[in-house]
Write an enzyme that holds these catalytic residues in place. Structure first.
Site, PDB file in Angstrom:
ATOM      1  N   TYR A  30       6.678 -82.139 -23.916  1.00 50.19           N
ATOM      2  CA  TYR A  30       6.669 -82.138 -22.594  1.00 50.19           C
ATOM      3  C   TYR A  30       7.486 -83.241 -21.860  1.00 50.19           C
ATOM      4  CZ  TYR A  30       3.135 -78.336 -23.695  1.00 50.19           C
ATOM      5  OH  TYR A  30       2.588 -77.529 -24.012  1.00 50.19           O
ATOM      6  N   HIS A 107       8.048 -73.025 -17.572  1.00 49.62           N
ATOM      7  CA  HIS A 107       7.330 -73.910 -18.909  1.00 49.62           C
ATOM      8  C   HIS A 107       8.422 -75.044 -18.947  1.00 49.62           C
ATOM      9  CE1 HIS A 107       4.535 -70.617 -19.037  1.00 49.62           C
ATOM     10  NE2 HIS A 107       5.401 -69.905 -19.045  1.00 49.62           N
ATOM     11  N   ILE A 108       7.815 -76.062 -19.311  1.00 50.77           N
ATOM     12  CA  ILE A 108       8.654 -77.164 -19.464  1.00 50.77           C
ATOM     13  C   ILE A 108       9.404 -77.101 -20.959  1.00 50.77           C
ATOM     14  CG2 ILE A 108       8.480 -79.423 -20.251  1.00 50.77           C
ATOM     15  CD1 ILE A 108       6.403 -79.709 -17.973  1.00 50.77           C
TER      16      ILE A 108
HETATM   17  C1  DHK Z   1       2.558 -75.625 -20.964  1.00 49.11           C
HETATM   18  C2  DHK Z   1       1.402 -75.499 -21.621  1.00 49.11           C
HETATM   19  O1  DHK Z   1       0.309 -76.273 -20.996  1.00 49.11           O
HETATM   20  C3  DHK Z   1       1.289 -74.724 -22.703  1.00 49.11           C
HETATM   21  O2  DHK Z   1      -0.190 -74.170 -22.682  1.00 49.11           O
HETATM   22  C4  DHK Z   1       2.229 -73.856 -22.553  1.00 49.11           C
HETATM   23  C5  DHK Z   1       3.665 -74.656 -21.068  1.00 49.11           C
HETATM   24  C6  DHK Z   1       3.570 -74.143 -22.289  1.00 49.11           C
HETATM   25  C7  DHK Z   1       4.953 -75.511 -20.539  1.00 49.11           C
HETATM   26  O3  DHK Z   1       5.751 -75.353 -21.593  1.00 49.11           O
HETATM   27  O4  DHK Z   1       5.126 -76.125 -19.735  1.00 49.11           O
HETATM   28  O5  DHK Z   1       2.208 -72.767 -23.759  1.00 49.11           O
END
Ligand code: DHK
Length: 149
Positions: A30, A107-108
């Site tokens: 992330y 989604h990041i």
């Molecule tokens: C963020 C989350 O918390 C995950 O549960 C998803 C998403 C993906 C992201 O990529 O920002 O699966």
């Protein structure tokens, strides 16, 4: 205004469970930017187009749903990273259609390159666009897209 929706107005940036932990949570997935960095990026991007952002994050499905209900008539569009609720929540999806504004799902990470349970989204069918794998720049892309729409 109970029966009308707002054509102009701020863009609501919603973040779901665990996104308050950005910066420390699995940085290899992330990144190292924090949620505050994300919101600042959204505000800067919106300002380039003369637009404003209101931001909300919660780890609680019901709190997100309540915020979405309150957004009807208040905001012109929604950018949402629903976190894990993306893959599980019919209730969140049902709420998102209530404000009757365009929605961009962000989604990041590239969810399609990850575990199979992340490949399905309850939100994508009601979104005008979906961004995944662009890191936090995906939020800026979503704001720019909505501002130019
Ligand atoms: C963020 C989350 O918390 C995950 O549960 C998803 C998403 C993906 C992201 O990529 O920002 O699966």
């Amino acid at each position: 205004m109970a029966d009308t929706v707002q054509a102009t107005g701020p863009i609501l940036v919603l973040n779901g469970p665990n996104l308050n932990m950005l910066g420390t949570r699995q940085p290899q997935v992330y990144g190292s930017d924090t949620l505050d960095d994300v919101i600042a990026l959204c505000e800067r991007t919106a300002a380039r187009f003369g637009r404003e952002v209101v931001a909300f994050q919660s780890n609680h499905e019901g709190a997100l749903i309540d915020r979405i209900h309150a957004a009807r008539g208040e905001v012109s569009a929604i950018v949402i990273n629903p976190g894990g609720l993306t893959h599980t929540s019919v209730a969140l999806r049902d709420a998102l259609v209530i404000p009757e504004v365009p929605i961009v799902e962000v989604h990041i990470s590239n969810v399609h390159a990850r575990e199979e349970f992340r490949h399905h989204s309850f939100v994508s069918p009601i979104a005008v666009a979906v961004v995944a794998g662009m890191g936090i720049q995906g939020y800026a892309a979503a704001i720019e897209f909505l501002a130019l729409a």
